[in-house]
Design an enzyme around this catalytic site. Structure first.
Site, PDB file in Angstrom:
ATOM      1  N   ASP A 284       2.999  10.788  -2.294  1.00 11.46           N
ATOM      2  CA  ASP A 284       4.071  11.720  -1.906  1.00 11.46           C
ATOM      3  C   ASP A 284       4.933  12.059  -3.120  1.00 11.46           C
ATOM      4  O   ASP A 284       5.333  13.206  -3.324  1.00 11.46           O
ATOM      5  CB  ASP A 284       4.921  11.082  -0.798  1.00 11.46           C
ATOM      6  CG  ASP A 284       4.049  10.521   0.302  1.00 11.46           C
ATOM      7  OD1 ASP A 284       3.396  11.296   1.001  1.00 11.46           O
ATOM      8  OD2 ASP A 284       3.981   9.276   0.436  1.00 11.46           O
TER       9      ASP A 284
ATOM     10  N   HIS B 238       5.824   6.728   4.858  1.00  9.76           N
ATOM     11  CA  HIS B 238       4.733   7.626   4.447  1.00  9.76           C
ATOM     12  C   HIS B 238       4.239   8.362   5.691  1.00  9.76           C
ATOM     13  O   HIS B 238       3.246   8.010   6.305  1.00  9.76           O
ATOM     14  CB  HIS B 238       3.583   6.856   3.793  1.00  9.76           C
ATOM     15  CG  HIS B 238       2.390   7.736   3.550  1.00  9.76           C
ATOM     16  ND1 HIS B 238       2.395   8.775   2.647  1.00  9.76           N
ATOM     17  CD2 HIS B 238       1.172   7.776   4.133  1.00  9.76           C
ATOM     18  CE1 HIS B 238       1.237   9.399   2.682  1.00  9.76           C
ATOM     19  NE2 HIS B 238       0.476   8.805   3.576  1.00  9.76           N
TER      20      HIS B 238
HETATM   21  P1  NAD Z   1     -12.765   6.198   5.075  1.00 12.59           P
HETATM   22  O1  NAD Z   1     -13.004   6.231   6.537  1.00 12.59           O
HETATM   23  O2  NAD Z   1     -13.570   7.058   4.177  1.00 12.59           O
HETATM   24  O3  NAD Z   1     -12.940   4.708   4.582  1.00 12.59           O
HETATM   25  C1  NAD Z   1     -12.348   3.638   5.229  1.00 12.59           C
HETATM   26  C2  NAD Z   1     -13.269   2.453   4.990  1.00 12.59           C
HETATM   27  O4  NAD Z   1     -12.620   1.316   5.504  1.00 12.59           O
HETATM   28  C3  NAD Z   1     -14.606   2.575   5.715  1.00 12.59           C
HETATM   29  O5  NAD Z   1     -15.669   2.397   4.769  1.00 12.59           O
HETATM   30  C4  NAD Z   1     -14.564   1.456   6.738  1.00 12.59           C
HETATM   31  O6  NAD Z   1     -15.836   0.861   6.967  1.00 12.59           O
HETATM   32  C5  NAD Z   1     -13.598   0.490   6.069  1.00 12.59           C
HETATM   33  N1  NAD Z   1     -12.977  -0.451   6.967  1.00 12.59           N
HETATM   34  C6  NAD Z   1     -12.583  -0.265   8.253  1.00 12.59           C
HETATM   35  N2  NAD Z   1     -12.108  -1.403   8.753  1.00 12.59           N
HETATM   36  C7  NAD Z   1     -12.156  -2.318   7.761  1.00 12.59           C
HETATM   37  C8  NAD Z   1     -11.811  -3.688   7.693  1.00 12.59           C
HETATM   38  N3  NAD Z   1     -11.304  -4.331   8.743  1.00 12.59           N
HETATM   39  N4  NAD Z   1     -12.031  -4.325   6.524  1.00 12.59           N
HETATM   40  C9  NAD Z   1     -12.552  -3.698   5.468  1.00 12.59           C
HETATM   41  N5  NAD Z   1     -12.929  -2.407   5.482  1.00 12.59           N
HETATM   42  C10 NAD Z   1     -12.716  -1.737   6.634  1.00 12.59           C
HETATM   43  O7  NAD Z   1     -11.199   6.431   4.863  1.00 12.59           O
HETATM   44  P2  NAD Z   1     -10.439   6.828   3.517  1.00 12.59           P
HETATM   45  O8  NAD Z   1     -10.409   8.295   3.406  1.00 12.59           O
HETATM   46  O9  NAD Z   1     -10.964   6.012   2.392  1.00 12.59           O
HETATM   47  O10 NAD Z   1      -8.941   6.403   3.887  1.00 12.59           O
HETATM   48  C11 NAD Z   1      -8.589   5.044   4.042  1.00 12.59           C
HETATM   49  C12 NAD Z   1      -7.165   4.928   4.574  1.00 12.59           C
HETATM   50  O11 NAD Z   1      -6.231   5.428   3.633  1.00 12.59           O
HETATM   51  C13 NAD Z   1      -6.884   5.717   5.859  1.00 12.59           C
HETATM   52  O12 NAD Z   1      -6.079   4.927   6.694  1.00 12.59           O
HETATM   53  C14 NAD Z   1      -6.100   6.916   5.384  1.00 12.59           C
HETATM   54  O13 NAD Z   1      -5.297   7.462   6.407  1.00 12.59           O
HETATM   55  C15 NAD Z   1      -5.270   6.262   4.316  1.00 12.59           C
HETATM   56  N6  NAD Z   1      -4.636   7.160   3.352  1.00 12.59           N
HETATM   57  C16 NAD Z   1      -3.388   6.809   2.919  1.00 12.59           C
HETATM   58  C17 NAD Z   1      -2.725   7.578   1.987  1.00 12.59           C
HETATM   59  C18 NAD Z   1      -1.347   7.203   1.478  1.00 12.59           C
HETATM   60  O14 NAD Z   1      -0.760   7.997   0.727  1.00 12.59           O
HETATM   61  N7  NAD Z   1      -0.761   6.062   1.839  1.00 12.59           N
HETATM   62  C19 NAD Z   1      -3.354   8.730   1.499  1.00 12.59           C
HETATM   63  C20 NAD Z   1      -4.625   9.055   1.944  1.00 12.59           C
HETATM   64  C21 NAD Z   1      -5.257   8.252   2.878  1.00 12.59           C
HETATM   65  C1  LMR Z   2      -2.116  11.621   3.071  1.00 10.77           C
HETATM   66  O1  LMR Z   2      -0.898  11.573   2.845  1.00 10.77           O
HETATM   67  O2  LMR Z   2      -2.898  12.377   2.470  1.00 10.77           O
HETATM   68  C2  LMR Z   2      -2.677  10.762   4.160  1.00 10.77           C
HETATM   69  O3  LMR Z   2      -1.815   9.698   4.428  1.00 10.77           O
HETATM   70  C3  LMR Z   2      -2.947  11.607   5.358  1.00 10.77           C
HETATM   71  C4  LMR Z   2      -3.319  10.807   6.554  1.00 10.77           C
HETATM   72  O4  LMR Z   2      -2.529  10.785   7.485  1.00 10.77           O
HETATM   73  O5  LMR Z   2      -4.402  10.182   6.547  1.00 10.77           O
END
Ligand code: NAD
Ligand code: LMR
Length: 328
Positions: free
Chosen positions: A160, A188
């Site tokens: 962010d 977030h």
């Molecule tokens: P994704 O679905 O591509 O990958 C998630 C992975 O986590 C998968 O491979 C899944 O098998 C694994 N997983 C699920 N449960 C698990 C567990 N108990 N232990 C270990 N691994 C496990 O998702 P992504 O695009 O990589 O996103 C991951 C997370 O990050 C999501 O929650 C998304 O919303 C979040 N995210 C946060 C931000 C931020 O700014 N804070 C930004 C983008 C995404």
């Molecule tokens: C982001 O900020 O890109 C992610 O946290 C969006 C989401 O909610 O997975």
């Protein structure tokens, strides 16, 4: 100065953020160009094969700093000796889904991971939660790691922060490096508050260089809803930019903030700025000697107060919801 090797555990290693993250960790961007790294990858059992494929690719890069890659579906194995734990694995939000809906789905993941960190991680472990809802997931993990100092549990608002810098730089037609002291407050989520009232652009306050309507009706909602806009455009949540922000967060935590600047990170509140103690909320922070500190003494006007309070209230509601589910 960090001494290596550093053991870095990444959960969700086979996911899209994991894929963007691991190669940058292994090439020295997380800790520094001279710090050897041992990677430990945690995945759920059905994704172990995909994680092995990524490990094969890591080997094929012949990274000089990468000493080992271990893969497991058992948190007690994956967090063993972890100095840095990146909790990425979670269920990403899909189109039309509210982040609040994720609490129950994801809450259960972070309890066993907190317990494992408590039991087997290194004494100096630093935890960054990326998986959403990141602030509250961090709270859950922290609650189950009573022997780890509470301030070692953090959640990511650096994405962010970076988004806000980029939007402001584009508006004012300045390089991103001209912008200092930007703050993301709160959660977030779409309630987060990107604050330009203390931000400096070439030494002058940013809020005084943009008109109020742009700040209120364009800048704040664009930053706060950027995650949803990426999901809408890509059909999947942000990955490379999220991985980049995770790298930035840990690099800053370990190596410190620059003199005369600060960054944003969600860290346990000590009650500063009226944020209830214990909530993992985003603040303006500096980092020194491996510790984040909340920047003190900023004047908060009524406009900012209202927005900080709204986001902090949401964090309180999320905490109450996971408490109600018996997760903390
Ligand atoms: P994704 O679905 O591509 O990958 C998630 C992975 O986590 C998968 O491979 C899944 O098998 C694994 N997983 C699920 N449960 C698990 C567990 N108990 N232990 C270990 N691994 C496990 O998702 P992504 O695009 O990589 O996103 C991951 C997370 O990050 C999501 O929650 C998304 O919303 C979040 N995210 C946060 C931000 C931020 O700014 N804070 C930004 C983008 C995404
Ligand atoms: C982001 O900020 O890109 C992610 O946290 C969006 C989401 O909610 O997975």
């Amino acid at each position: 100065m960090v001494q290596g090797p550093v053991t870095v555990t990444v959960t969700g290693a086979a996911g899209q953020i994991g894929y963007a993250l691991l190669f940058r960790i292994a090439s020295g961007h997380l800790l520094g160009p001279d710090v050897p790294v041992k990677l430990r990858l945690l995945e759920i059992t059905p994704a172990l094969k995909a994680a092995e494929g990524t490990a094969m690719e890591l080997a094929d890069c012949a990274f000089p700093l990468l000493q080992s890659v271990d893969i497991s579906d058992d948190p007690r194995v994956a967090f063993d000796g972890a100095n840095v734990a990146l909790l990425v694995g979670a269920r990403p939000r899909t189109k039309g889904m509210e982040r609040g809906d994720l609490l129950e789905a994801n809450g259960g993941i972070f309890k066993p991971q907190g317990e494992a960190i408590n039991a087997v991680a290194a004494d100096d472990v630093k935890v960054l939660v990326v998986g959403n809802p990141a602030n509250t997931n961090a709270l859950i993990a922290q609650a189950h790691a009573p022997d780890v100092p509470a301030e070692r549990f953090t959640a990511m608002t650096r994405l962010d922060h970076n988004r806000a810098i980029s939007q402001l730089a584009s508006k004012l037609e300045v390089p991103v490096t001209a912008i200092k002291k930007l703050t993301i407050w709160g959660n977030h989520s779409a309630t987060q508050y990107p604050d330009l009232f203390h931000t400096e652009v070439n030494g002058k306050i940013a809020a005084e260089q943009v008109d109020e309507a742009w700040l209120k009706d364009t800048f704040i909602p664009t930053v706060a809803k950027r995650g949803a806009a990426i999901i809408e455009a890509r059909g999947a949540s942000s990955a490379a930019s999220a991985a980049n922000a995770a790298i930035d967060h840990v690099f800053t935590w370990v190596n410190g903030t620059a003199e005369g600047d600060w960054t944003s990170a969600a860290i346990p509140s000590d009650g500063s700025y009226g944020v209830p103690e214990g909530l993992i909320s985003s603040f303006p922070v500096t980092a020194k000697d491996g510790k984040f500190s909340i920047v003190q003494g900023l004047e908060i006007d009524a406009f900012s107060r209202e927005r900080i309070d709204a986001s902090v209230a949401e964090l309180g509601e999320e905490r109450d919801a996971v408490r109600g589910l018996g997760l903390i």
